[in-house]
Structure formats: structure tokens, C-alpha cells
Scaffold this motif. Structure first.
Motif, PDB file in Angstrom:
ATOM      1  N   ASP A   7       0.855  -1.189   0.000  1.00 39.05           N
ATOM      2  CA  ASP A   7       0.000   0.000   0.000  1.00 39.05           C
ATOM      3  C   ASP A   7       0.895   1.245   0.000  1.00 39.05           C
ATOM      4  O   ASP A   7       1.844   1.325   0.775  1.00 39.05           O
ATOM      5  CB  ASP A   7      -0.908   0.000   1.232  1.00 39.05           C
ATOM      6  N   ALA A   9      -0.837   4.488  -0.353  1.00 37.30           N
ATOM      7  CA  ALA A   9      -1.841   5.543  -0.382  1.00 37.30           C
ATOM      8  C   ALA A   9      -1.644   6.595   0.703  1.00 37.30           C
ATOM      9  O   ALA A   9      -2.329   7.618   0.692  1.00 37.30           O
ATOM     10  CB  ALA A   9      -3.235   4.937  -0.251  1.00 37.30           C
ATOM     11  N   THR A  10      -0.747   6.336   1.660  1.00 40.86           N
ATOM     12  CA  THR A  10      -0.447   7.302   2.709  1.00 40.86           C
ATOM     13  C   THR A  10       1.056   7.579   2.688  1.00 40.86           C
ATOM     14  O   THR A  10       1.740   7.221   1.732  1.00 40.86           O
ATOM     15  CB  THR A  10      -0.863   6.770   4.089  1.00 40.86           C
ATOM     16  N   GLY A  68      -3.495  -1.584  -1.862  1.00 39.86           N
ATOM     17  CA  GLY A  68      -4.391  -0.557  -1.362  1.00 39.86           C
ATOM     18  C   GLY A  68      -4.744   0.409  -2.476  1.00 39.86           C
ATOM     19  O   GLY A  68      -3.861   0.878  -3.194  1.00 39.86           O
ATOM     20  N   LEU A  77      -0.384   7.158  -4.492  1.00 43.31           N
ATOM     21  CA  LEU A  77      -1.342   6.100  -4.816  1.00 43.31           C
ATOM     22  C   LEU A  77      -1.053   5.492  -6.176  1.00 43.31           C
ATOM     23  O   LEU A  77      -1.111   4.266  -6.355  1.00 43.31           O
ATOM     24  CB  LEU A  77      -2.750   6.681  -4.773  1.00 43.31           C
ATOM     25  N   CYS A  99      -9.869  -0.890  -0.258  1.00 42.80           N
ATOM     26  CA  CYS A  99      -9.887   0.482   0.239  1.00 42.80           C
ATOM     27  C   CYS A  99      -8.896   0.608   1.393  1.00 42.80           C
ATOM     28  O   CYS A  99      -8.924  -0.179   2.341  1.00 42.80           O
ATOM     29  CB  CYS A  99     -11.290   0.852   0.702  1.00 42.80           C
ATOM     30  N   THR A 100      -8.004   1.581   1.311  1.00 47.83           N
ATOM     31  CA  THR A 100      -6.957   1.744   2.319  1.00 47.83           C
ATOM     32  C   THR A 100      -7.543   2.007   3.704  1.00 47.83           C
ATOM     33  O   THR A 100      -7.002   1.551   4.722  1.00 47.83           O
ATOM     34  CB  THR A 100      -6.021   2.885   1.914  1.00 47.83           C
ATOM     35  N   VAL A 103      -8.312  -1.194   5.300  1.00 48.12           N
ATOM     36  CA  VAL A 103      -7.126  -1.895   5.811  1.00 48.12           C
ATOM     37  C   VAL A 103      -6.817  -1.440   7.240  1.00 48.12           C
ATOM     38  O   VAL A 103      -6.522  -2.257   8.127  1.00 48.12           O
ATOM     39  CB  VAL A 103      -5.920  -1.649   4.898  1.00 48.12           C
ATOM     40  N   THR A 118      -7.549   9.654   7.453  1.00 49.24           N
ATOM     41  CA  THR A 118      -6.155   9.809   7.043  1.00 49.24           C
ATOM     42  C   THR A 118      -5.951  11.198   6.451  1.00 49.24           C
ATOM     43  O   THR A 118      -6.909  11.891   6.112  1.00 49.24           O
ATOM     44  CB  THR A 118      -5.750   8.733   6.010  1.00 49.24           C
ATOM     45  N   ARG A 180      -1.534   4.213  10.331  1.00 45.87           N
ATOM     46  CA  ARG A 180      -1.435   4.052   8.882  1.00 45.87           C
ATOM     47  C   ARG A 180      -1.743   2.603   8.497  1.00 45.87           C
ATOM     48  O   ARG A 180      -1.711   1.710   9.338  1.00 45.87           O
ATOM     49  CB  ARG A 180      -0.025   4.427   8.416  1.00 45.87           C
ATOM     50  N   PRO A 181      -1.994   2.353   7.217  1.00 46.97           N
ATOM     51  CA  PRO A 181      -2.254   0.973   6.777  1.00 46.97           C
ATOM     52  C   PRO A 181      -0.994   0.122   6.878  1.00 46.97           C
ATOM     53  O   PRO A 181       0.121   0.627   6.772  1.00 46.97           O
ATOM     54  CB  PRO A 181      -2.669   1.149   5.315  1.00 46.97           C
ATOM     55  N   LEU A 186      -3.419  -5.876   5.193  1.00 50.62           N
ATOM     56  CA  LEU A 186      -3.954  -5.962   3.838  1.00 50.62           C
ATOM     57  C   LEU A 186      -3.927  -7.407   3.339  1.00 50.62           C
ATOM     58  O   LEU A 186      -4.917  -7.909   2.795  1.00 50.62           O
ATOM     59  CB  LEU A 186      -3.138  -5.061   2.912  1.00 50.62           C
TER      60      LEU A 186
END
Length: 227
Positions: A7, A9-10, A68, A77, A99-100, A103, A118, A180-181, A186
Motif C-alpha cells: 500500500d 496511499a499514505t 491498497g 497512490l 480500500c486503504t 485496511v 487519514t 497508517r495501513p 492488507l
């Protein structure tokens, strides 16, 4: 079957490799994580290579990929999704999106209502509300932190980095962890769903941006009319 999960996304670049044999125990083989909001491109591929090497595995050994899909900032992302789709196509293995926010929720293991938020930058958050770790009831959405608790029960816990960034607004953020994820969560989530057990929805590997990227293609050149 080996499942590679990651992932981006963050601010976290998180990677994990899990071994799954249907009907048998699931085993974590290796994982890696770094937090750097500006170096997703530089960090992801070496992390994948390191995790595979630590497990003594090769890309050809993979049976599935989990990624993610956000919501998250455009650049980070995109790195994860492009990598996942490229690997899936090259190795001819399925790619499962999650979807993050789901997770992060899944990693919490909570059985009572809460929310996840987030950092979406621009003084906003990506957020969703949950009845439990595996059941999302609202979102994902993007907006001011105040939106997370608008119409929610008093004292609703808020998890995630957004809860820390806007703790003055998210008064219910008494337990923000996990921030965070994690790719371990995941991978576990995807394997749970592939095993036929209930959990968050698996998605195609397409980005959940929720808003337009900052960078846009230039428009047509203006015509210059001679005087």
C-alpha cells in the motif's frame, strides 16, 4: 500460494508477503515498511525485492497481489497501483484492490463502532465510519475533519493519522492507532475474503482519488489574432 501485498496511499510504503494454503494455516513470510511521503517511487520496488529475498521467493512464485487503492494523494497512490497492475499482467496473477481505510479498520480488530481518518492535505481528511473492523457503513469521503463526526454518536473513536493531525476537532480520537495501513493487515484481509469468510469488499485495482489531482493537462493554446 504466496500473496504479495503493498500500500502506498499514505506516507507509509508498506509491503508484506504471506503464504496461504486453502484449508491450512496462513503464514507471514516477510514484511517491510518505511514512512516517507515524498519517496514512494524510490522505496516501493526495493522493498518488494527485499521482502521476496528475505522469504527466499521469486516473482514467479507469486499467486496473487493485494494493493491498497486509496483514497490517497494522486502521486503516491499511483505508484502502488501501477506496480501492482504491471506485476499482475507480467506474472498472469490476479490483483485484488482494497480500500486503504478498510485496511486500517481491519488492523484495529474492533467490534464496536469507530471511524478512520487519514491525511488528505489541504486541511482535509479521507474518512469512513465502521460498525466493526470488517463492516464499513459510511464513506469513503473527503472533506474537513469536522465531517467525520457530523451526525455520529458522541465519543466515537477515530483511528488513523487524521485523528492525530486534527485532534482539536476530532474530540473522539482517544485511540488513534493504527495510524497508517499495514501490508500485513492488507494481506490478511484479502486472504480472509478469498477463503470465503466475511470482510470488507475486494475491489478492482483502480484508484479511489475522490477529488481531482493538483496537476492537470494544459489546455489548447490561445489563438493569436493579428492586428
Amino acid at each position: 500460494m504466496l500473496v504479495l501485498a503493498f500500500d502506498t496511499a499514505t506516507a507509509a510504503v508498506t509491503v508484506a508477503l504471506y503464504e496461504w494454503v486453502p484449508g491450512a494455516a496462513v503464514r507471514a513470510r516477510a514484511s517491510a515498511e518505511a514512512v516517507d511521503a515524498r519517496r514512494h517511487t524510490e522505496l516501493l520496488t526495493p522493498a518488494v525485492q527485499r521482502v521476496l529475498a528475505e522469504a527466499g521467493a521469486a516473482p514467479a512464485d507469486l499467486g496473487a497481489i493485494a494493493v491498497g487503492v486509496g483514497p490517497g494523494p494522486y502521486t503516491g497512490l499511483r505508484v502502488g497501483l501501477v506496480t501492482a497492475r504491471s506485476l499482475g499482467e507480467a506474472l498472469h496473477v490476479p490483483v485484488h484492490g482494497v480500500c486503504t481505510l478498510d485496511v486500517i479498520a481491519w488492523a484495529s480488530g474492533r467490534t464496536t463502532p469507530f471511524a478512520v481518518a487519514t491525511d488528505a492535505r489541504r486541511k482535509e481528511v479521507y474518512w469512513a465510519r465502521y460498525a466493526s473492523a470488517g463492516v464499513r457503513v459510511t464513506g469513503p469521503s473527503v472533506g474537513p475533519a469536522a465531517d467525520v463526526l457530523d451526525g455520529a454518536p458522541d465519543g466515537l473513536p477515530v483511528l488513523g493519522e487524521g485523528a492525530v493531525l486534527y485532534s482539536d476537532v476530532l474530540a473522539g480520537a482517544s485511540a488513534p492507532d493504527p495510524l497508517r495501513p499495514s501490508a500485513t493487515a492488507l494481506a490478511d484481509l484479502v486472504i480472509t475474503r478469498l477463503s470465503g469468510r466475511p470482510g470488507p469488499e475486494l475491489l478492482p485495482p483502480e484508484p479511489l482519488y475522490l477529488r481531482r489531482p493538483d496537476a492537470v493537462a494544459p489546455g489548447p493554446r490561445k489563438k493569436v489574432t493579428p492586428r
